[in-house]
Design an enzyme around this catalytic site. Structure first.
Site, PDB file in Angstrom:
ATOM      1  N   ASN A 109       0.881  -1.241  -0.241  1.00 58.47           N
ATOM      2  CA  ASN A 109      -0.032   0.027   0.038  1.00 58.47           C
ATOM      3  C   ASN A 109       0.775   1.362   0.168  1.00 58.47           C
ATOM      4  OD1 ASN A 109      -2.015  -1.861  -0.005  1.00 58.47           O
ATOM      5  ND2 ASN A 109      -2.883  -1.297   2.221  1.00 58.47           N
ATOM      6  N   THR A 154     -14.860  39.149 -31.153  1.00 58.97           N
ATOM      7  CA  THR A 154     -15.957  38.884 -30.223  1.00 58.97           C
ATOM      8  C   THR A 154     -16.910  38.148 -30.910  1.00 58.97           C
ATOM      9  OG1 THR A 154     -16.972  40.871 -30.094  1.00 58.97           O
ATOM     10  CG2 THR A 154     -15.036  40.797 -28.796  1.00 58.97           C
ATOM     11  N   HIS A 155     -17.626  37.182 -30.321  1.00 60.57           N
ATOM     12  CA  HIS A 155     -18.702  36.465 -30.982  1.00 60.57           C
ATOM     13  C   HIS A 155     -18.203  35.849 -32.214  1.00 60.57           C
ATOM     14  CE1 HIS A 155     -21.150  38.563 -27.814  1.00 60.57           C
ATOM     15  NE2 HIS A 155     -20.545  39.476 -28.184  1.00 60.57           N
ATOM     16  N   SER A 276      -7.376  13.520 -48.527  1.00 60.33           N
ATOM     17  CA  SER A 276      -8.639  12.727 -48.433  1.00 60.33           C
ATOM     18  C   SER A 276      -8.248  11.940 -49.802  1.00 60.33           C
ATOM     19  CB  SER A 276      -9.509  13.865 -48.957  1.00 60.33           C
ATOM     20  OG  SER A 276     -10.585  13.052 -49.845  1.00 60.33           O
ATOM     21  N   LYS A 282      -7.899  18.141 -51.141  1.00 58.96           N
ATOM     22  CA  LYS A 282      -7.869  18.260 -50.156  1.00 58.96           C
ATOM     23  C   LYS A 282      -6.613  18.305 -49.241  1.00 58.96           C
ATOM     24  CE  LYS A 282     -11.680  17.818 -47.635  1.00 58.96           C
ATOM     25  NZ  LYS A 282     -12.493  18.812 -46.736  1.00 58.96           N
ATOM     26  N   ASN A 284      -6.024  18.642 -45.046  1.00 60.12           N
ATOM     27  CA  ASN A 284      -6.886  18.783 -43.856  1.00 60.12           C
ATOM     28  C   ASN A 284      -6.144  18.808 -42.697  1.00 60.12           C
ATOM     29  OD1 ASN A 284      -9.425  18.371 -45.272  1.00 60.12           O
ATOM     30  ND2 ASN A 284      -8.925  16.003 -45.288  1.00 60.12           N
ATOM     31  N   GLU A 289      -7.341  18.873 -35.329  1.00 59.15           N
ATOM     32  CA  GLU A 289      -9.010  18.292 -34.938  1.00 59.15           C
ATOM     33  C   GLU A 289      -8.349  17.020 -33.936  1.00 59.15           C
ATOM     34  OE1 GLU A 289     -10.815  17.018 -38.681  1.00 59.15           O
ATOM     35  OE2 GLU A 289     -10.397  19.188 -39.156  1.00 59.15           O
ATOM     36  N   TYR A 316      -6.676   2.112   2.532  1.00 58.01           N
ATOM     37  CA  TYR A 316      -6.490   1.509   1.053  1.00 58.01           C
ATOM     38  C   TYR A 316      -7.666   0.670   0.698  1.00 58.01           C
ATOM     39  CZ  TYR A 316      -4.721  -1.051  -3.319  1.00 58.01           C
ATOM     40  OH  TYR A 316      -4.766  -1.358  -4.424  1.00 58.01           O
TER      41      TYR A 316
HETATM   42  N1  ARG Z   1      -1.945  -2.940  -7.653  1.00 56.08           N
HETATM   43  C1  ARG Z   1      -2.190  -2.264  -6.386  1.00 56.08           C
HETATM   44  C2  ARG Z   1      -2.610  -0.934  -6.913  1.00 56.08           C
HETATM   45  O1  ARG Z   1      -2.495  -0.645  -7.855  1.00 56.08           O
HETATM   46  C3  ARG Z   1      -1.143  -2.324  -5.507  1.00 56.08           C
HETATM   47  C4  ARG Z   1      -1.683  -2.423  -3.995  1.00 56.08           C
HETATM   48  C5  ARG Z   1      -1.992  -3.848  -3.754  1.00 56.08           C
HETATM   49  N2  ARG Z   1      -2.262  -3.442  -2.388  1.00 56.08           N
HETATM   50  C6  ARG Z   1      -3.208  -4.570  -1.790  1.00 56.08           C
HETATM   51  N3  ARG Z   1      -3.570  -4.340  -0.550  1.00 56.08           N
HETATM   52  N4  ARG Z   1      -3.752  -5.296  -2.477  1.00 56.08           N
HETATM   53  O2  ARG Z   1      -3.287  -0.389  -6.056  1.00 56.08           O
END
Ligand code: ARG
Length: 457
Positions: A109, A154-155, A276, A282, A284, A289, A316
């Site tokens: 985590n 403007t506009h 095109s 053309k 483009n 875009e 987490y």
């Molecule tokens: N692949 C997980 C993520 O992107 C990594 C963390 C995993 N942690 C856990 N407690 N399963 O969040």
């Protein structure tokens, strides 16, 4: 190899593995994962949580993994759940027991929070660099076109004459703000989550200041639960990128218009245009875009992550894994678009004569004609009415204000004298606007000097 097989008695269903796994996309930050692990074990050894021998073996092993991935010798195999398991399993294969000590005092985590932060920090700095290069081109164009007169709108109706330098300067301001937003985000996010553990820190005497310092952070984060569940900085980054895309998209829209047969203000270089399959004539503006079109993807990522994070309880949750593909795609899109747009702008030809005649043709000097009367004592509201009548007269005759004879002027107001012609020349209209931020050459010179200092910093 799995990092968590111990308490399970059954194999993971294959579809579950596939659904849960993130290796296919988080392999993108293998370097950051390794960099974070090296800082972690460096600190562990300094704190005597790990021996020097184990630390050295781990660092050598991690460096050899990085090298092998770079050289394509080591390929990501689908059996690993994510980049963290992949690297750790590979390390254990290479160096044995020492490798099993890497994860001491760490959780995936805080590890993933760190990796993503390191990766995003690097990419935002790159985006900033691309914006700076774009600004350099914009400034070059500005310097070349301080007296290139064009209509300001403007506009989407012709309003008053400006210069191309002034129009480009508006975008300079936008991209300058974008850079300052990136810098705010980078400053706010630059705290290191490593050491937060799963959510509640660890029992080992980790030196979190040290790892933060080793990894170039301002300091460690101050709440371990927030550390593993904060994705604010990604939302900020997506917001920053959305605004960059919005600015690029507005610029593209103008270029597409200017490039039409009706305007012909610019000619996009052949190398940045497409043809095109059926219409031989053309050429483009596909790049402009596409940049305009891709803006939607980045906005989508912003809203997607906001929605994913909404209502998530601390700390987490696996939902957060969804941050990655969104942010990666937005980063790739923004970087690609800035670079492509830059190339297109840099090679574009500005048709000065067309711009000027367009400004001449649209009564863009009507305000200045009214100001002329005001300067001769006529109240502005009356002057507005008189010039309105003149414009109507000109439209009827198919001429512009400058084409009228003095007698025609005087038939409507005796205040007009010979000097009206000079007062309504395009150059006069622009030259007289010299308050800071206006298109007049004096004002423009000052702003260009400020921009030069800004880019030199
Ligand atoms: N692949 C997980 C993520 O992107 C990594 C963390 C995993 N942690 C856990 N407690 N399963 O969040």
């Amino acid at each position: 190899m799995k990092l968590w097989g111990g308490r399970f008695t059954k194999e993971t269903n294959q579809l579950v593995h596939n659904f849960n796994a993130s290796l296919s996309f988080d392999q993108r930050f293998y370097q950051e994962d390794i960099q974070g692990s090296i800082a972690h074990v460096t600190m562990l050894a300094e704190q005597n949580i790990l021996t020097q021998e184990d630390k050295n073996a781990i660092i050598d092993g991690l460096n050899s993994i990085a090298r092998d991935i770079e050289q394509g010798v080591l390929v990501f195999d689908e059996t690993s759940e994510d980049i963290h398991s992949f690297v750790e399993a590979n390390l254990i294969q290479r160096i044995g027991d020492a490798g099993k000590r890497l994860h001491t005092g760490r959780s995936r985590n805080d590890q993933v929070a760190l990796d993503m932060k390191l990766y995003t920090r690097k990419e935002l700095r790159e985006i900033d660099g691309l914006l700076k290069e774009l600004l350099q081109s914009l400034l070059r164009i500005m310097k070349e076109h301080t007296d290139t007169i064009m209509p300001g709108f403007t506009h989407l109706q012709k309003a008053q004459p400006i210069t191309l330098a002034h129009h480009m300067g508006a975008y300079f301001e936008m991209f300058k703000r974008d850079r300052s937003r990136l810098s705010d985000t980078l400053e706010r996010m630059n705290y290191c989550p490593l050491g937060a553990g799963a959510l509640a820190g660890t029992t080992y005497p980790l030196d979190r200041e040290r790892t933060a310092q080793l990894l170039g952070f301002t300091g460690p984060t101050l709440n371990s639960m927030d550390s593993v569940s904060d994705r604010d900085y990604l939302i900020e980054a997506l917001n920053d990128m959305s605004l960059i895309m919005m600015h690029l998209s507005r610029f593209c829209e103008e270029i597409i218009t200017w490039n039409t047969n009706e305007y012909q203000f610019v000619e996009i270089d052949d190398s940045y245009s497409t043809g095109s399959s059926i219409m031989p004539q053309k050429k483009n503006p596909d790049i402009a875009e596409l940049v305009r079109g891709k803006t939607g993807r980045v906005y989508g990522a912003l809203f997607s992550l906001l929605t994913t994070m909404k209502s998530l309880p601390l700390a987490y949750n696996k939902d957060m894994q969804e941050d990655k593909e969104l942010v990666f795609d937005a980063i790739d899109t923004a970087k690609g678009c800035i670079a492509l747009f830059h190339g297109m702008l840099d090679t574009m030809v500005f048709c000065k004569a067309k711009m000027r005649s367009s400004a001449e043709g649209g009564f863009t000097n009507a305000t200045d004609a009214a100001d002329y009367l005001v300067n001769h004592g006529v109240p502005f509201r009356d002057a507005h009415g008189i010039i309105g009548q003149l414009v109507l007269y000109c439209i009827d005759k198919g001429i512009s204000l400058g084409d009228m004879a003095l007698e025609e002027y005087q038939a409507i107001s005796p205040v007009f004298q010979e000097d009206i012609y000079d007062a309504i020349r395009m150059e006069t209209c622009v030259d007289k606007r010299n308050t800071i931020g206006a298109p007049g050459p004096e004002a423009m010179k000052k702003v260009i000097a400020l921009y030069e200092t800004y880019l030199a910093e």
